[in-house]
Design a protein around this motif. Structure first.
Motif, mmCIF file in Angstrom:
data_model
loop_
_atom_site.group_PDB
_atom_site.id
_atom_site.type_symbol
_atom_site.label_atom_id
_atom_site.label_comp_id
_atom_site.label_asym_id
_atom_site.label_seq_id
_atom_site.Cartn_x
_atom_site.Cartn_y
_atom_site.Cartn_z
ATOM 1 N N PHE A 74 51.798 44.555 21.177
ATOM 2 C CA PHE A 74 52.551 44.160 22.363
ATOM 3 C C PHE A 74 52.774 42.649 22.373
ATOM 4 O O PHE A 74 52.286 41.955 23.268
ATOM 5 C CB PHE A 74 51.810 44.591 23.637
ATOM 6 C CG PHE A 74 51.404 46.038 23.649
ATOM 7 C CD1 PHE A 74 52.335 47.027 23.896
ATOM 8 C CD2 PHE A 74 50.093 46.409 23.387
ATOM 9 C CE1 PHE A 74 51.970 48.360 23.895
ATOM 10 C CE2 PHE A 74 49.721 47.739 23.387
ATOM 11 C CZ PHE A 74 50.659 48.724 23.637
ATOM 12 N N PRO A 75 53.514 42.129 21.415
ATOM 13 C CA PRO A 75 53.683 40.671 21.329
ATOM 14 C C PRO A 75 54.439 40.060 22.507
ATOM 15 O O PRO A 75 54.350 38.861 22.737
ATOM 16 C CB PRO A 75 54.452 40.487 20.026
ATOM 17 C CG PRO A 75 55.149 41.788 19.803
ATOM 18 C CD PRO A 75 54.258 42.841 20.389
ATOM 19 N N GLN A 76 55.158 40.875 23.269
ATOM 20 C CA GLN A 76 55.948 40.355 24.383
ATOM 21 C C GLN A 76 55.115 40.096 25.642
ATOM 22 O O GLN A 76 55.570 39.414 26.542
ATOM 23 C CB GLN A 76 57.098 41.320 24.706
ATOM 24 C CG GLN A 76 56.694 42.604 25.405
ATOM 25 C CD GLN A 76 56.044 43.665 24.530
ATOM 26 O OE1 GLN A 76 55.886 43.512 23.325
ATOM 27 N NE2 GLN A 76 55.651 44.775 25.130
ATOM 28 N N ILE A 77 53.884 40.602 25.696
ATOM 29 C CA ILE A 77 53.045 40.404 26.880
ATOM 30 C C ILE A 77 52.619 38.943 26.962
ATOM 31 O O ILE A 77 52.207 38.344 25.981
ATOM 32 C CB ILE A 77 51.797 41.315 26.844
ATOM 33 C CG1 ILE A 77 52.207 42.781 26.968
ATOM 34 C CG2 ILE A 77 50.832 40.947 27.973
ATOM 35 C CD1 ILE A 77 51.043 43.749 26.841
ATOM 36 N N LYS A 78 52.717 38.382 28.161
ATOM 37 C CA LYS A 78 52.267 37.015 28.417
ATOM 38 C C LYS A 78 50.856 37.075 29.003
ATOM 39 O O LYS A 78 50.597 37.877 29.908
ATOM 40 C CB LYS A 78 53.201 36.313 29.409
ATOM 41 C CG LYS A 78 54.632 36.225 28.942
ATOM 42 C CD LYS A 78 54.778 35.241 27.819
ATOM 43 C CE LYS A 78 56.243 35.085 27.444
ATOM 44 N NZ LYS A 78 56.430 34.292 26.279
ATOM 45 N N PHE A 79 49.979 36.238 28.463
ATOM 46 C CA PHE A 79 48.589 36.210 28.907
ATOM 47 C C PHE A 79 48.266 34.920 29.634
ATOM 48 O O PHE A 79 48.663 33.845 29.201
ATOM 49 C CB PHE A 79 47.639 36.360 27.718
ATOM 50 C CG PHE A 79 47.581 37.756 27.178
ATOM 51 C CD1 PHE A 79 46.665 38.666 27.677
ATOM 52 C CD2 PHE A 79 48.451 38.155 26.185
ATOM 53 C CE1 PHE A 79 46.621 39.956 27.186
ATOM 54 C CE2 PHE A 79 48.417 39.440 25.694
ATOM 55 C CZ PHE A 79 47.499 40.357 26.194
ATOM 56 N N ILE A 80 47.532 35.075 30.723
ATOM 57 C CA ILE A 80 46.966 33.944 31.457
ATOM 58 C C ILE A 80 45.457 34.166 31.444
ATOM 59 O O ILE A 80 44.985 35.238 31.846
ATOM 60 C CB ILE A 80 47.481 33.894 32.915
ATOM 61 C CG1 ILE A 80 48.997 33.701 32.934
ATOM 62 C CG2 ILE A 80 46.766 32.794 33.689
ATOM 63 C CD1 ILE A 80 49.620 33.868 34.315
ATOM 64 N N ILE A 81 44.723 33.177 30.969
ATOM 65 C CA ILE A 81 43.271 33.306 30.905
ATOM 66 C C ILE A 81 42.636 32.601 32.098
ATOM 67 O O ILE A 81 43.000 31.481 32.431
ATOM 68 C CB ILE A 81 42.722 32.722 29.585
ATOM 69 C CG1 ILE A 81 43.112 33.627 28.431
ATOM 70 C CG2 ILE A 81 41.219 32.546 29.655
ATOM 71 C CD1 ILE A 81 42.544 33.225 27.102
ATOM 72 N N LEU A 82 41.664 33.301 32.689
ATOM 73 C CA LEU A 82 40.830 32.723 33.739
ATOM 74 C C LEU A 82 39.436 32.588 33.146
ATOM 75 O O LEU A 82 38.953 33.511 32.501
ATOM 76 C CB LEU A 82 40.755 33.650 34.949
ATOM 77 C CG LEU A 82 42.050 34.054 35.598
ATOM 78 C CD1 LEU A 82 41.771 35.053 36.718
ATOM 79 C CD2 LEU A 82 42.759 32.850 36.147
ATOM 80 N N SER A 83 38.820 31.460 33.362
ATOM 81 C CA SER A 83 37.491 31.295 32.804
ATOM 82 C C SER A 83 36.655 30.347 33.641
ATOM 83 O O SER A 83 37.166 29.379 34.191
ATOM 84 C CB SER A 83 37.588 30.754 31.376
ATOM 85 O OG SER A 83 36.289 30.586 30.842
ATOM 86 N N GLY A 84 35.386 30.653 33.697
ATOM 87 C CA GLY A 84 34.440 29.764 34.345
ATOM 88 C C GLY A 84 33.892 28.760 33.357
ATOM 89 O O GLY A 84 33.025 27.967 33.677
ATOM 90 N N TYR A 85 34.414 28.800 32.127
ATOM 91 C CA TYR A 85 33.914 27.943 31.057
ATOM 92 C C TYR A 85 34.982 26.949 30.633
ATOM 93 O O TYR A 85 36.069 27.339 30.247
ATOM 94 C CB TYR A 85 33.495 28.790 29.849
ATOM 95 C CG TYR A 85 32.461 29.821 30.235
ATOM 96 C CD1 TYR A 85 31.119 29.493 30.295
ATOM 97 C CD2 TYR A 85 32.849 31.121 30.573
ATOM 98 C CE1 TYR A 85 30.174 30.426 30.671
ATOM 99 C CE2 TYR A 85 31.912 32.066 30.946
ATOM 100 C CZ TYR A 85 30.566 31.707 31.003
ATOM 101 O OH TYR A 85 29.651 32.630 31.379
ATOM 102 N N ALA A 86 34.642 25.692 30.706
ATOM 103 C CA ALA A 86 35.586 24.644 30.322
ATOM 104 C C ALA A 86 35.360 24.234 28.869
ATOM 105 O O ALA A 86 35.682 23.131 28.480
ATOM 106 C CB ALA A 86 35.427 23.440 31.242
ATOM 107 N N GLU A 87 34.807 25.139 28.073
ATOM 108 C CA GLU A 87 34.536 24.836 26.670
ATOM 109 C C GLU A 87 35.828 24.756 25.888
ATOM 110 O O GLU A 87 36.686 25.639 25.982
ATOM 111 C CB GLU A 87 33.619 25.898 26.064
ATOM 112 C CG GLU A 87 32.218 25.880 26.641
ATOM 113 C CD GLU A 87 31.337 26.940 26.020
ATOM 114 O OE1 GLU A 87 31.555 27.277 24.827
ATOM 115 O OE2 GLU A 87 30.439 27.419 26.711
#
Length: 166
Positions: A74-87
């Motif tokens: 599914f290369p057309q899907i856009k991802f937004i990552i949420l994280s509690g880690y600022a690594e």
């Protein structure tokens, strides 16, 4: 309209994001939830969302593994990552996989809304570009057909004129 999937092992975060979307009048035709990457893959296979908002660290399958699995099919899907880690390592992996955004928890409403609106515009532009490419392909086929007709007409009329001169 767009479809959005929210993937996070914390139910309150999933519900909170959905509430933020409706509170800010961000409308989608479908909004789904998953508690981990494996559950998300099943939903992605059936619903084909446009946007996936995912946490990085989750049990069973994390967000990075989810994105890797989706990039193949599914290369057309856009991802937004949420994280509690600022690594930096997480952010670097995400960027290398073409993730649209990396947002740190706790989530700032304004950042989330601006990011989603930006991603929605990207999707709209991509869809318009694909539509234009299809139209160009159709026009190219029509042009080729018309050129063949023209050559055949010229040949036919030239042959007929040649027969008259004889």
């Amino acid at each position: 309209m767009f479809k959005i999937l929210i993937v996070d092992d914390e139910k309150l975060i999933r519900k909170g994001i959905i509430a933020k979307l409706s509170h800010n009048n961000i409308s989608f035709s479908w909004t789904g939830e998953a508690a981990n990457g494996e559950e998300a893959l099943t939903i992605i296979n059936s619903e084909r969302p446009n946007i996936v908002i995912t946490d990085i660290r989750m049990p069973v399958m994390d967000g990075i593994q989810l994105i890797r699995n989706c990039r193949k099919n599914f290369p057309q899907i856009k991802f937004i990552i949420l994280s509690g880690y600022a690594e930096f390592a997480y952010a670097e992996q995400a960027l290398n996989m073409g993730v649209s955004a990396y947002i740190l928890k706790p989530i700032d409403d304004n950042d989330l809304m601006l990011t989603i609106q930006k991603v929605m515009k990207e999707i709209s532009y991509s869809q318009k570009a694909e539509e234009n490419a299809r139209e160009v392909a159709v026009l190219g086929n029509d042009r080729d057909r018309l050129l063949i007709e023209r050559v055949l007409n010229q040949f036919f009329h030239t042959s007929r004129d040649f027969e008259k001169e004889k």
